[in-house]
Design a protein around this motif. Structure first.
Motif, PDB file in Angstrom:
ATOM      1  N   UNK A   1       0.842  -1.214   0.000  1.00 42.09           N
ATOM      2  CA  UNK A   1       0.000   0.000   0.000  1.00 42.09           C
ATOM      3  C   UNK A   1       0.873   1.259   0.000  1.00 42.09           C
ATOM      4  N   UNK A   2       2.013   1.174   0.670  1.00 50.47           N
ATOM      5  CA  UNK A   2       2.904   2.348   0.708  1.00 50.47           C
ATOM      6  C   UNK A   2       3.529   2.636  -0.661  1.00 50.47           C
ATOM      7  N   UNK A   3       3.549   1.619  -1.520  1.00 48.28           N
ATOM      8  CA  UNK A   3       4.111   1.801  -2.871  1.00 48.28           C
ATOM      9  C   UNK A   3       3.104   2.391  -3.857  1.00 48.28           C
ATOM     10  N   UNK A   4       1.818   2.365  -3.502  1.00 45.80           N
ATOM     11  CA  UNK A   4       0.805   2.833  -4.456  1.00 45.80           C
ATOM     12  C   UNK A   4       0.784   4.369  -4.444  1.00 45.80           C
TER      13      UNK A   4
ATOM     14  N   UNK B   1      -8.059   0.807   2.676  1.00 46.48           N
ATOM     15  CA  UNK B   1      -8.286   2.084   1.992  1.00 46.48           C
ATOM     16  C   UNK B   1      -7.643   3.245   2.748  1.00 46.48           C
ATOM     17  N   UNK B   2      -7.893   3.298   4.055  1.00 43.31           N
ATOM     18  CA  UNK B   2      -7.502   4.489   4.798  1.00 43.31           C
ATOM     19  C   UNK B   2      -6.038   4.456   5.222  1.00 43.31           C
ATOM     20  N   UNK B   3      -5.454   3.251   5.356  1.00 41.73           N
ATOM     21  CA  UNK B   3      -4.004   3.197   5.572  1.00 41.73           C
ATOM     22  C   UNK B   3      -3.323   3.819   4.360  1.00 41.73           C
ATOM     23  N   UNK B   4      -3.704   3.395   3.152  1.00 38.46           N
ATOM     24  CA  UNK B   4      -3.101   3.956   1.932  1.00 38.46           C
ATOM     25  C   UNK B   4      -3.384   5.458   1.847  1.00 38.46           C
ATOM     26  N   UNK B   5      -4.637   5.831   2.090  1.00 41.01           N
ATOM     27  CA  UNK B   5      -5.033   7.233   1.908  1.00 41.01           C
ATOM     28  C   UNK B   5      -4.242   8.151   2.837  1.00 41.01           C
ATOM     29  N   UNK B   6      -4.166   7.796   4.089  1.00 41.46           N
ATOM     30  CA  UNK B   6      -3.495   8.663   5.061  1.00 41.46           C
ATOM     31  C   UNK B   6      -1.973   8.647   4.845  1.00 41.46           C
ATOM     32  N   UNK B   7      -1.434   7.486   4.424  1.00 41.75           N
ATOM     33  CA  UNK B   7       0.015   7.436   4.163  1.00 41.75           C
ATOM     34  C   UNK B   7       0.355   8.295   2.951  1.00 41.75           C
ATOM     35  N   UNK B   8      -0.422   8.114   1.864  1.00 41.18           N
ATOM     36  CA  UNK B   8      -0.065   8.794   0.606  1.00 41.18           C
ATOM     37  C   UNK B   8      -0.443  10.274   0.630  1.00 41.18           C
TER      38      UNK B   8
END
Ligand SMILES: CC(=O)SCCNC(=O)CCNC(=O)[C@H](O)C(C)(C)COP(=O)(O)OP(=O)(O)OC[C@H]1O[C@@H](n2cnc3c(N)ncnc32)[C@H](O)[C@@H]1OP(=O)(O)O
Ligand SMILES: O=C([O-])CC(=O)C(=O)O
Length: 374
Positions: free
Chosen positions: A86-89, A133-140
């Motif tokens: 997810x951190x790579x997206x 969804x929100x792990x990716x959203x908040x990280x990115x």
């Protein structure tokens, strides 16, 4: 371009199998989940109760519901391998693609080894989809690695908490809960049918759900709530909305969030979410978006006898809760997972591979032509 032939196209009006999960438009406009009317569910139930109902066929009693909620709360964590992916997206990826990738990756890390695990997998996906969804959203978007293991009582509250980094108001939590109930299940719609076709090959749960996410993404299906928002936010007054929509109709453009493949006069989910949109509009002191939405509704009915489907007033309701537009369709995923997984299990319980026929409209048999003679 040749004339579009519609009659029978899109398998409209043909039964493609049986289901005990849901009726759509059976009494003209009605919607029921396992026999319960959508209005009763949206008034009295929580989304977790509806999920249990869809999965197990009956409403849970108080103990069963508490146990189920505790079980779901305990499965909100993400494996490290999935967090890395997810951190790579990229931040500008469409969140529906993030959901598709997240579900598929989880299928590598927590593979369904036997159909005996199907309910556990469905519960895990229900619990973990907001986290993905929100792990990716908040990280990115915010550069933070959030802890997805909140103690929020409900999926609705958990979602809003992760998104906004604070506990939601009671009204927002309940509106999200109702929204998840409304989107949970809808018979043989395109994404559910995708899941069932995949299940009919005896494929695994993650593949069925990943395929369904891809089908839901399109603007003719789940993507319509985002498309509706992109349209209504352009208008600064009902008068402008009227003029623009009349122009779109004259150009034969599709107005997203209107019409339905099965319902012919109204979508029973519309009045419910419209009511919530009004409550939230009053709460935030809106004087534009809700009146604009009502004007679009009026013009569409006056001009085309087309009505808002479940997606149209979801746009303004989500917007009033500060949900970014691109997260609208992924919320649909977090909800419809219950319908998809229930259909996969129903298909598996009485399976025959889904393989219809086609009417051939190509050339008559002809002779091979050597390459230098073409
Ligand atoms: C949760 C959900 O997935 S609900 C659906 C969400 N999708 C949308 O809101 C997208 C906009 N709506 C549509 O594209 C369609 O109404 C669909 C895909 C939902 C249903 O498609 P169909 O079953 O083919 O529609 P239907 O047969 O009722 O269409 C009849 C006529 O109305 C027109 N029409 C239908 N919906 C719309 C619309 N939203 N805007 C303008 N015209 C429309 C069609 O173009 C068609 O006209 P034609 O005969 O001149 O070609
Ligand atoms: O039933 C359909 O075709 C689309 C729909 O409203 C849904 O999936 O909720």
């Amino acid at each position: 371009m040749s004339e579009k032939v519609l009659s029978g196209a899109g398998l409209r009006g043909q039964s493609a199998g049986s289901t005990a999960l849901c009726t759509v438009g059976k009494s003209g406009t009605g919607l029921t989940y396992r026999g319960y009317d959508i209005h009763e569910l949206a008034t009295h139930a929580t989304f977790e109760e509806v999920a249990y109902l869809l999965f197990h066929g009956e409403l849970p009693n108080a103990n069963q519901l508490e146990d189920y909620k505790a079980r779901l709360r305990g499965m909100r964590g993400l494996p490290n391998g999935l967090k890395k992916v997810l951190e790579e997206v990229p931040a500008d990826a469409h969140p529906m693609d993030v959901m598709r990738t997240g579900c598929s990756m989880l299928g590598n890390l927590e593979t369904e080894q036997s159909f005996e695990q199907q309910q556990d997998i469905a519960d895990r996906l229900l619990s973990v989809f907001p986290s993905i969804l929100l792990y990716w959203y908040r990280f990115s978007h915010d550069g933070v690695r959030i802890d997805t293991e909140t103690d929020d009582d409900s999926i609705a509250g958990h979602f809003l908490h992760l998104m906004l980094d604070k506990k939601p108001s009671d009204n927002h939590r309940r509106c999200m809960d109702v929204s998840l109930i409304l989107y949970a299940e809808h018979e043989f719609n395109a994404s559910t049918f995708t899941a069932r076709v995949c299940a009919s090959t005896l494929s695994d749960m993650h593949s069925c759900i990943t395929g369904a996410i891809g089908s839901l993404r399109g603007p003719l299906h789940g993507g319509a709530n985002e498309a509706a928002m992109e349209m209504i936010e352009k208008y600064s007054s009902p008068e402008q909305a009227k003029e623009e929509v009349l122009g779109m109709l004259a150009r034969k453009d599709k107005i997203m969030g209107f019409g339905h493949a099965i319902y012919s006069t109204s979508d029973p989910r519309n009045n419910i979410i419209k009511g919530w949109s009004k409550i939230l509009a009053d709460e935030v002191g809106d004087t534009v978006l809700y009146p604009v939405s009502e004007m679009v509704e009026k013009v569409m009915w006056d001009e085309k006898k087309l009505f808002p489907n479940a997606d149209f007033f979801h746009a303004s309701a989500y917007h009033f809760m500060d949900i970014p537009t691109k997260l609208f369709t992924p919320i649909f995923v977090c909800s419809r997972l219950t319908g998809w997984a229930s259909h996969v299990m129903e298909q598996r319980a009485n399976n025959r591979i889904i393989r219809p026929s086609a009417d051939y409209v190509g050339p008559e048999p002809r002779s091979w032509v050597a390459i230098d003679a073409r």
